[in-house]
Design a protein around this motif. Structure first.
Motif, PDB file in Angstrom:
ATOM      1  N   ASN A  36     -10.175   0.191   8.615  1.00 12.02           N
ATOM      2  CA  ASN A  36     -10.080  -1.145   9.239  1.00 12.02           C
ATOM      3  C   ASN A  36     -10.450  -2.213   7.970  1.00 12.02           C
ATOM      4  OD1 ASN A  36      -8.775  -0.383  11.377  1.00 12.02           O
ATOM      5  ND2 ASN A  36     -10.503  -0.456  12.580  1.00 12.02           N
ATOM      6  N   THR A  50      -7.947  -2.184   5.474  1.00 13.27           N
ATOM      7  CA  THR A  50      -6.668  -3.093   5.810  1.00 13.27           C
ATOM      8  C   THR A  50      -6.911  -4.645   5.758  1.00 13.27           C
ATOM      9  OG1 THR A  50      -6.176  -1.308   7.173  1.00 13.27           O
ATOM     10  CG2 THR A  50      -5.136  -3.438   7.737  1.00 13.27           C
ATOM     11  N   THR A  70       0.749  -1.179  -0.006  1.00 10.42           N
ATOM     12  CA  THR A  70       0.143   0.091  -0.080  1.00 10.42           C
ATOM     13  C   THR A  70       1.059   1.295   0.124  1.00 10.42           C
ATOM     14  OG1 THR A  70      -1.870  -0.888   0.994  1.00 10.42           O
ATOM     15  CG2 THR A  70      -1.720   1.236   1.409  1.00 10.42           C
ATOM     16  N   SER A  87      -4.554  -1.629  13.283  1.00  7.20           N
ATOM     17  CA  SER A  87      -5.933  -1.133  13.287  1.00  7.20           C
ATOM     18  C   SER A  87      -5.971   0.288  13.907  1.00  7.20           C
ATOM     19  CB  SER A  87      -6.571  -2.055  14.210  1.00  7.20           C
ATOM     20  OG  SER A  87      -6.791  -3.360  13.792  1.00  7.20           O
ATOM     21  N   ARG A 129       0.564  -3.204   9.383  1.00  7.40           N
ATOM     22  CA  ARG A 129      -0.595  -2.463   9.409  1.00  7.40           C
ATOM     23  C   ARG A 129      -1.131  -2.435  10.803  1.00  7.40           C
ATOM     24  NH1 ARG A 129      -1.011  -4.610   4.275  1.00  7.40           N
ATOM     25  NH2 ARG A 129      -0.282  -3.015   2.739  1.00  7.40           N
ATOM     26  N   HIS A 153      -1.633   4.871   9.347  1.00 10.64           N
ATOM     27  CA  HIS A 153      -2.374   3.796   9.798  1.00 10.64           C
ATOM     28  C   HIS A 153      -2.308   2.551   8.630  1.00 10.64           C
ATOM     29  CE1 HIS A 153      -3.208   4.661  13.777  1.00 10.64           C
ATOM     30  NE2 HIS A 153      -3.590   5.867  13.299  1.00 10.64           N
ATOM     31  N   ILE A 154      -2.194   3.037   7.310  1.00  9.30           N
ATOM     32  CA  ILE A 154      -2.631   2.106   6.308  1.00  9.30           C
ATOM     33  C   ILE A 154      -1.288   1.886   5.129  1.00  9.30           C
ATOM     34  CG2 ILE A 154      -3.678   3.618   4.734  1.00  9.30           C
ATOM     35  CD1 ILE A 154      -5.623   1.498   4.009  1.00  9.30           C
ATOM     36  N   ARG A 161      -5.092  -7.383   3.344  1.00  9.24           N
ATOM     37  CA  ARG A 161      -4.333  -8.584   3.715  1.00  9.24           C
ATOM     38  C   ARG A 161      -4.929  -9.749   3.064  1.00  9.24           C
ATOM     39  NH1 ARG A 161      -5.576  -7.734   8.627  1.00  9.24           N
ATOM     40  NH2 ARG A 161      -7.598  -9.091   8.427  1.00  9.24           N
TER      41      ARG A 161
END
Length: 334
Positions: A190, A193, A38, A331, A329, A215-216, A197
């Protein structure tokens, strides 16, 4: 590092503004997006982020340079030759309501790319739609309703389901949470993410919000006035940016950088139809010297897996690289 799934070489996109002046919205971008990562593309509004994302998908035509997808030059492919690739390359839009046909049910919206890109029968598509709606947390019953019956966060989940329908390898998410409340942003991030995955997607995540990107993203690409001016691993960028523009942006986010000196950029973003000579950032940079006005810096490697477009980078290029940072990554909590 793995071979890039997407590569831009000296990519340029030009248009004319309201006054008829030529503007290079994307001005010679070199960028690799590695399969499975990402990449967070960040910068001020108007810097060319969205135009770059759309150009990589061939949603807008480049005016110069090259775009390679899986090693294939797709720069000049016409619409019929691009059609087989459309299922592989999808987009999640900023405005989920504006990108969804209000006259159609959710099931029909999501089923369209399944039938068009994957050649499914109606029955096969209906089953796949139900599974997609469950995966994005809406449930199968949502398929019979229309977009106006959902909240903004729910509509963005529909947009994500539609983008995932043809099983893409590369997704561009253009400010996908900027129109949502903060608590809803966390839910959508979330969700993305988890899908990245589970599906092994390659994602270009476009945002002006550094807190969200942190966060990502695995890596950060910083854009200014049509150019990529820094590319760095996420943790390296947030701990020690190499470009003065990144330093200023991070200092303005108190939740992230409580101990940094606050750096206030002087002036406004320059006119993209008449960018400054030399370094495009020099008119707002507190470190600028005479060379910055006469010589345009190249994007060059400076160690630690990063590159920077600056004559005076903020990191010591002779220093040993620190221990590589994890790219796991996290949450996001509302």
């Amino acid at each position: 590092m793995s071979e890039p799934l997407v590569r831009a070489e000296d990519l340029q996109v030009s248009y004319r503004d309201g006054g008829g002046r030529p503007v290079r919205a994307v001005a010679g971008v070199d960028l690799d997006i590695i399969e499975g990562e990402t990449l967070g593309l960040v910068g001020e509004s108007g810097c060319g982020k969205s135009t770059l994302g759309r150009a990589l998908l061939r949603a807008v035509d480049p005016s110069g340079g090259r775009i390679h997808y899986r090693g294939r030059d797709i720069t000049a492919l016409n619409s019929s030759r691009m059609r087989p690739l459309r299922g592989d390359m999808q987009m999640v839009f900023q405005d989920p309501f504006g990108s969804l046909n209000p006259r159609r049910t959710v099931a029909d919206i999501i089923a369209e790319p399944l039938r068009r890109a994957r050649g499914m029968s109606r029955a096969e598509a209906d089953e796949q739609v139900g599974e997609l709606l469950e995966r994005v947390g809406l449930g199968r019953a949502a398929g019979s309703r229309r977009p106006h019956e959902f909240s903004g966060g729910q509509r963005q989940r529909i947009g994500i389901a539609r983008a995932l329908a043809p099983s893409p390898r590369f997704v561009v998410a253009d400010e996908p949470v900027s129109a949502l409340d903060v608590s809803i942003q966390a839910q959508v991030i979330n969700l993305l993410t988890g899908l990245i995955r589970d599906e092994g997607l390659t994602l270009l995540f476009i945002s002006h919000d550094l807190g969200v990107v942190r966060h990502i993203a695995d890596r950060i690409a910083l854009m200014y006035l049509g150019q990529i001016i820094e590319v760095a691993p996420r943790d390296a960028f947030f701990s020690r940016p190499a470009h003065p523009y990144g330093e200023a942006l991070l200092s303005a986010v108190p939740v992230l950088e409580r101990t940094r000196e606050r750096i206030v950029l002087s002036g406004e973003l320059p006119d993209p139809a008449d960018p400054p000579s030399g370094c495009r950032f020099r008119t707002r940079c507190r470190h600028a010297v005479e060379r910055c006005a006469t010589e345009e810096p190249a994007l060059r490697p400076v160690g630690d897996g990063r590159s920077v477009r600056c004559h005076l980078p903020l990191i010591d290029i002779t220093a040993p690289a620190p221990t590589p940072a994890t790219t796991a990554r996290r949450s996001v909590h509302p």
